[in-house]
Design a protein around this motif. Structure first.
Motif, PDB file in Angstrom:
ATOM      1  N   GLU A  90      -7.226  -2.542  16.815  1.00  0.00           N
ATOM      2  CA  GLU A  90      -7.921  -3.168  16.037  1.00  0.00           C
ATOM      3  C   GLU A  90      -7.019  -4.943  15.716  1.00  0.00           C
ATOM      4  O   GLU A  90      -7.809  -5.946  15.933  1.00  0.00           O
ATOM      5  N   TYR A  94      -6.666  -0.256   6.851  1.00  0.00           N
ATOM      6  CA  TYR A  94      -6.507  -1.828   7.107  1.00  0.00           C
ATOM      7  C   TYR A  94      -7.147  -2.391   8.436  1.00  0.00           C
ATOM      8  O   TYR A  94      -7.738  -3.396   8.242  1.00  0.00           O
ATOM      9  N   PRO A  95      -7.020  -1.511   9.386  1.00  0.00           N
ATOM     10  CA  PRO A  95      -7.834  -2.139  10.535  1.00  0.00           C
ATOM     11  C   PRO A  95      -9.312  -2.696  10.213  1.00  0.00           C
ATOM     12  O   PRO A  95      -9.821  -3.466  10.832  1.00  0.00           O
ATOM     13  N   GLN A 104       0.786   8.272   6.460  1.00  0.00           N
ATOM     14  CA  GLN A 104      -0.015   7.112   6.151  1.00  0.00           C
ATOM     15  C   GLN A 104      -0.194   6.225   7.445  1.00  0.00           C
ATOM     16  O   GLN A 104      -1.185   5.379   7.625  1.00  0.00           O
ATOM     17  N   PHE A 144      -4.597   2.861  16.511  1.00  0.00           N
ATOM     18  CA  PHE A 144      -5.845   2.424  16.154  1.00  0.00           C
ATOM     19  C   PHE A 144      -5.687   0.953  15.352  1.00  0.00           C
ATOM     20  O   PHE A 144      -6.310   0.027  15.546  1.00  0.00           O
ATOM     21  N   ASN A 194      -6.249   7.089   5.612  1.00  0.00           N
ATOM     22  CA  ASN A 194      -4.817   6.683   5.716  1.00  0.00           C
ATOM     23  C   ASN A 194      -4.737   5.225   5.977  1.00  0.00           C
ATOM     24  O   ASN A 194      -5.718   4.543   6.137  1.00  0.00           O
ATOM     25  N   THR A 195      -3.328   4.921   5.620  1.00  0.00           N
ATOM     26  CA  THR A 195      -3.293   3.199   5.218  1.00  0.00           C
ATOM     27  C   THR A 195      -3.350   2.741   7.024  1.00  0.00           C
ATOM     28  O   THR A 195      -3.993   1.694   7.117  1.00  0.00           O
ATOM     29  N   ALA A 196      -3.046   3.463   7.944  1.00  0.00           N
ATOM     30  CA  ALA A 196      -3.125   2.998   9.428  1.00  0.00           C
ATOM     31  C   ALA A 196      -4.591   2.800   9.700  1.00  0.00           C
ATOM     32  O   ALA A 196      -4.996   2.107  10.777  1.00  0.00           O
ATOM     33  N   SER A 197      -5.519   3.625   8.904  1.00  0.00           N
ATOM     34  CA  SER A 197      -6.831   3.398   9.272  1.00  0.00           C
ATOM     35  C   SER A 197      -7.736   2.669   8.667  1.00  0.00           C
ATOM     36  O   SER A 197      -8.839   2.180   9.079  1.00  0.00           O
ATOM     37  N   ASP A 201       0.812  -1.123   0.076  1.00  0.00           N
ATOM     38  CA  ASP A 201       0.062   0.017   0.084  1.00  0.00           C
ATOM     39  C   ASP A 201       0.863   1.119  -0.002  1.00  0.00           C
ATOM     40  O   ASP A 201       0.685   2.031  -0.875  1.00  0.00           O
TER      41      ASP A 201
END
Lengths: 900, 117
Positions: free
Chosen positions: A67, B56-57, A57, A63, B51-54, A32
């Motif tokens: 998760e 994918y979860p 990113q 978070f 953004n990526t970190a949000s 990604d």
């Protein structure tokens, strides 16, 4: 491109995710970020800017962590490893495996070729034998619902008779007094002379009861078959022709049905034409006539005149066992009603045999055995290929270890290796079918006629299915073990050791394979040896006549033109006289019942002074010179002379068996016998001679008592010499005389065909055909087994020698003599051989009793054969060991030691 | 007029809108994560961004619930990628969420549209 993975991994580190899961997440997120970075660059950003922005990113990664923390424990992203995709795409994987396998095999054409040929030999042998089994035993007979067709036979243990024909009177009983059969029909062979249209021709036909053709479920193509009325006196002058005869002799004219043709000079109305391909009872049967079944034929006195075959169709829902019980009830009744024929301690009884089994004949029992034999050959072939694969796996160890190190699971690698085996098996199977096609045409030329009784031998869907199944099974047999072995290693150890350990287990497996190959080969060789010895024993048996330079043929007189016995006798006497006058002819005789010809005639007789009727002697009406022409030997008394003719006191000649049985310790000469029972109408016949025993049906049979009378003074008043066999002893090649003899006969009567011309040697060898065929195949397969096993032994040793080059080098360097090395290798090879031979001998003792039907005069545990075969195998194995042993002695210690 | 439970509405509004976006995008075809991210950005005219970190979860959560399914797909000459597609359950959830969302938007509209005298 920056390395995002380290960045991501750093942020996930605290989570301590399971390694594969972490790897997958890192891979996905990194991609990604790669995409993101690339897009920023494409948008005109500098590398530094793009890097900074991409890193953004990952902001808010708490978070992500939160998760993942609640996702990870219970949920694993499918743990797909490099090189595997099991869950997702099995078929694509398989195709890929096959493609890869094909490339690997193509890289080593030598190995591939040897493996494929070995497998093709094994699979081809199986296909060839199975296609024969299929044609003889499995494929439906060309009759409707053939599984319900049975034959009815009687047995007469007291006379050593297992298969007794049926008399018309008995047939009538079967037909009318049983409940288990929808229909019962009977037939007997009969020949007819066709005259009136073109050259006179002798035709093979059959006399059938009216049920016979409908019972088989085949309708005439034109016209009809017979009616019940046509079994009556004066009504039997109708005939049904085969399609072949109709085409050949009558040009296929449709109007022939309803017309009259001349058979044995009697007019017969053609009532029907059978469809093409209908062959019954023999492949050469060309016409059918009704069986005459009047009160006369059914009279009690005629019960013993047995010449019919009986076929029945089971009623729907009735099993073989039920029908057999039904028959036994009838047999009980008959024993009570006719004690003279069936009673007492004769052991007479009735039995049912399926028509299919009946038609398969001798081959029926030999074929399953041959199938087992080719099965063994296939096992040996499999063991050989497995050995090759093991050796090959050793050279591929590195490749396999690397794949495993990259994450391939064991099952996945086994599948890859197995797909190569599958390719080999399929190629071997394809080549095997070609081999089978080729060999079948050759086989049939050598085989006995029963082979084609069920129709021609073809490769049909059953055979192809069988071959496919065999090929797949083969792949499993030779492929799985090596694949299992090849993947059995400790990854780290093996990597450290550059793939040289675990060869000990592999060596054991290879040795095990070779030992079993040798054991199997020994078993087959012992079997072949026993059968060969039986055959040798058999041909050593004196048939009682001298078969060399004797021509035999049949001659049948027209009952119309030669109505009287005297006319017939006169004709035959004249023919024999003229033939004996021909240059090159030593003696000419005639007989109505010729040994080895398939003809048979048994009669009951009585001895003067003894009340009991003796059953079943072989009965011969012979001309005076018959004995000389056949080269038979006189044991006592004299042969017939031309004075033993009508008007003179009738006399008899017996064989030694009859003399031994009924006149033990007496001189039989002068004793008197009578045909039929003691109070019967026939004259008493004084015995004037005793001849040596003659084998009538085959060399392997027990000789029965035999009774000869002079054909010039037949005791049977109603006997007509419609048909006699001529036996002509010649000075040179008897077949060269055929035309001269034909001309001689035609000189006397233009309308007398001579037929079934064969030398006595041919008849004798025909009687051995089934045995010879089994022997030939068995020997062939045993030789194949030996070759494969020896190749296996050789390759194992040769491989061991290359593997142990270093060790041998060290030994030599430390002062071992070349002799020692030779001994070392030979000892290893011979240990394997000895173990194999030992196991093989044990196995042979266990299995050779199945051979019993093929053996003659040899015990299944014949020590001589076992010893000879063990010795043979040892000698061949020694040779196979010596070659690699020799190579081992040529190892140069310096070179061997330097290699690593 | 459909009745909307206010408590449920509140909850769905907060958590569900992002899920609804992802499920909607996967309705037509399977996509990989980056593509989903880009599509949300493009289709919303740059208003909505993950953004990526949000992202994918969210994907992993949806997958864990069985609404979407991710699969590594190998294509010749490319790196393998994890593609996500909607599952049967996901389709049902999407339909339900969509109708809740529509009711919600309609309700908002009714409230917020200017009053004309």
């Amino acid at each position: 491109m920056p390395d995002w993975k380290a960045e991501i991994r750093g942020r996930l580190a605290r989570l301590r995710l399971e390694a594969t899961l972490e790897a997958a997440i890192v891979e996905e997120l990194a991609q990604d970020l790669d995409d993101c970075y690339a897009a920023l660059l494409a948008g005109g950003a500098s590398e530094a800017d793009a890097y900074q922005q991409t890193l953004l990113q990952l902001q808010g990664d708490e978070f992500l962590r939160r998760e993942l923390q609640c996702v990870a424990p219970r949920y694993a992203l499918d743990p797909t490893l490099l090189g595997t995709n099991r869950k997702t795409n099995m078929i694509a994987d398989f195709v890929q495996d096959l493609r890869f396998g094909a490339r690997m095999l193509a890289k080593q054409p030598g190995f591939t070729l040897i493996a494929v040929i070995t497998l093709a030999l094994g699979i081809g042998a199986n296909t060839a034998i199975f296609s024969v089994v299929n044609a003889v035993l499995l494929r439906p007979l060309p009759f409707a619902d053939d599984a319900r067709l049975v034959t009815i036979w009687a047995k007469l243990p007291v006379a050593g008779i297992k298969w007794l024909f049926t008399s018309p009177a008995e047939f009538a009983d079967y037909r009318e007094r049983t409940q288990g059969f929808a229909q019962v029909g009977a037939y007997g062979g009969a020949d007819f002379t066709l005259t009136g249209r073109g050259e006179a021709e002798r035709l093979t036909g059959a006399i059938v009861s009216h049920e016979m053709l409908p019972l088989l479920g085949i309708k005439p193509m034109l016209g009809r078959s017979f009616t019940a009325e046509e079994e009556q006196e004066g009504r039997t002058n109708v005939v049904v022709l085969s399609h072949g005869l109709w085409q050949r002799r009558f040009g296929g004219e449709a109007q022939l049905v309803g017309q009259t043709i001349l058979l044995n000079d009697q007019p017969c109305t053609v009532v029907g034409i059978m469809p093409p391909g209908f062959q019954f009872p023999g492949t050469d049967t060309e016409l059918w006539k009704p069986l005459l079944l009047t009160a006369k034929e059914r009279a009690e006195g005629e019960r013993g005149s047995r010449w019919l075959n009986t076929i029945a169709r089971l009623k729907p829902g009735v099993t073989m066992a039920q029908a057999q019980t039904d028959l036994e009830t009838l047999a009980d009744q008959l024993r009570r009603e006719y004690p003279r024929f069936y009673g007492g301690n004769t052991g007479w009884g009735l039995k049912l045999v399926s028509l299919r089994k009946e038609l398969a004949g001798d081959m029926g029992s030999a074929l399953p055995l041959l199938l087992a034999v080719v099965g063994c050959v296939l096992l040996i072939a499999c063991a050989n290929v497995a050995n090759l694969l093991l050796a090959r796996a050793a050279t591929r160890q590195k490749e396999i270890v690397v794949r495993a190190a990259l994450g391939a699971q064991r099952g996945r690698i086994i599948r890859q290796l197995f797909s190569e085996s599958l390719l080999l098996a399929v190629a071997g199977g394809a080549l095997g079918i070609v081999l089978a096609l080729f060999s079948n045409t050759q086989l049939l030329k050598l085989g006995p006629p029963e082979l084609t009784s069920g129709g021609p031998i073809k490769l049909d869907w059953r055979v192809l299915l069988f071959t496919t199944a065999v090929a797949l099974l083969t792949a499993v047999l030779f492929g799985l073990a090596p694949a299992w072995q090849a993947t059995k290693f400790n990854l780290t150890e093996t990597l450290k050791d550059s793939g040289r350990n675990s060869s000990a287990g592999r060596g054991r497996l290879r040795n095990l394979l070779v030992v079993s190959e040798i054991a199997l080969a020994l078993m087959l060789l012992v079997s072949a040896g026993l059968v060969l010895k039986s055959f040798y024993r058999l041909i050593q048996i004196d048939p009682g006549f001298d078969a060399a330079n004797v021509l035999t043929m049949q001659l049948a007189l027209s009952p119309e033109r030669y109505r009287e016995g005297a006319q017939q006798r006169a004709f035959y006497e004249q023919v024999l006289r003229q033939i004996e006058a021909l240059p090159g002819v030593q003696a000419a005789g005639a007989v109505h019942n010729l040994p080895m010809s398939g003809s048979g005639n048994t009669r009951n007789f009585s001895i003067e002074g003894v009340q009991e009727t003796r059953l079943n002697v072989d009965f011969y009406q012979a001309s005076p010179n018959y004995f000389t022409a056949m080269g038979m030997h006189l044991a006592n008394g004299r042969f017939f002379t031309s004075n033993d003719r009508e008007g003179q006191p009738p006399v008899a000649i017996i064989n030694e068996t009859l003399a031994r049985h009924y006149f033990p310790d007496q001189n039989p000469l002068g004793k008197r016998l009578k045909m039929g029972n003691a109070t019967g109408p026939f004259p008493w016949l004084p015995i004037v001679g005793v001849v040596r025993d003659v084998k009538h049906n085959g060399l392997d049979e027990e000789t029965k008592p035999a009774l000869y009378v002079s054909y010039l003074q037949s005791p049977l008043p109603d006997w007509k010499y419609y048909s006699l066999y001529l036996t002509v002893r010649t000075q040179a090649d008897p077949l060269a005389m055929v035309e001269t003899l034909r001309r001689t006969v035609h000189g006397l009567d233009q309308n007398q065909p001579i037929y079934r011309v064969a030398t006595l040697e041919q008849l004798l060898s025909r009687s051995l055909a089934a045995r010879k065929f089994s022997l030939l195949l068995l020997a062939l397969f045993a030789a194949l087994a030996l070759t494969l096993a020896v190749i296996g032994l050789y390759s194992v040793l040769a491989y061991a020698v290359t593997q142990r080059r270093q060790e041998i080098g060290i030994r030599l360097a430390l002062g071992a003599q070349r002799q020692d090395i030779l001994k070392l290798v030979l000892k290893e090879g011979m240990t394997l051989t000895a173990t194999g031979i030992g196991l093989g001998l044990l196995a042979s003792v266990a299995v050779t009793r199945w051979l019993k039907s093929l053996l003659f005069g040899v015990s299944p545990n014949d020590a001589m054969t076992y010893a000879a075969i063990a010795l043979l195998l040892t000698a061949v194995a020694l040779l196979a060991c010596w070659l690699p042993a020799r190579r081992a002695t040529t190892v140069d210690p310096l070179i061997a030691l330097r290699q690593e | 007029m459909a009745y909307v439970n206010t408590q449920k509405l509140d909850r769905e509004l907060k958590k569900g809108s992002a899920e609804l976006l992802i499920l909607s995008l996967l309705e037509a075809r399977q996509r990989h994560g980056y593509e989903i991210r880009k599509q949300i950005e493009i289709r919303s005219g740059g208003v909505l961004k993950f953004n990526t970190a949000s992202l994918y979860p969210l994907l992993y959560r949806l997958e864990k619930r069985g609404w979407i399914e991710g699969k590594w797909v190998e294509k010749a000459g490319e790196r393998r990628r994890r593609f996500y597609r909607l599952t049967k359950d996901g389709k049902k959830v999407l339909a339900a969420q969509r109708s809740i969302w529509e009711s919600f938007v309609a309700a908002i509209n009714r409230v917020t549209e200017p009053e004309h005298a």
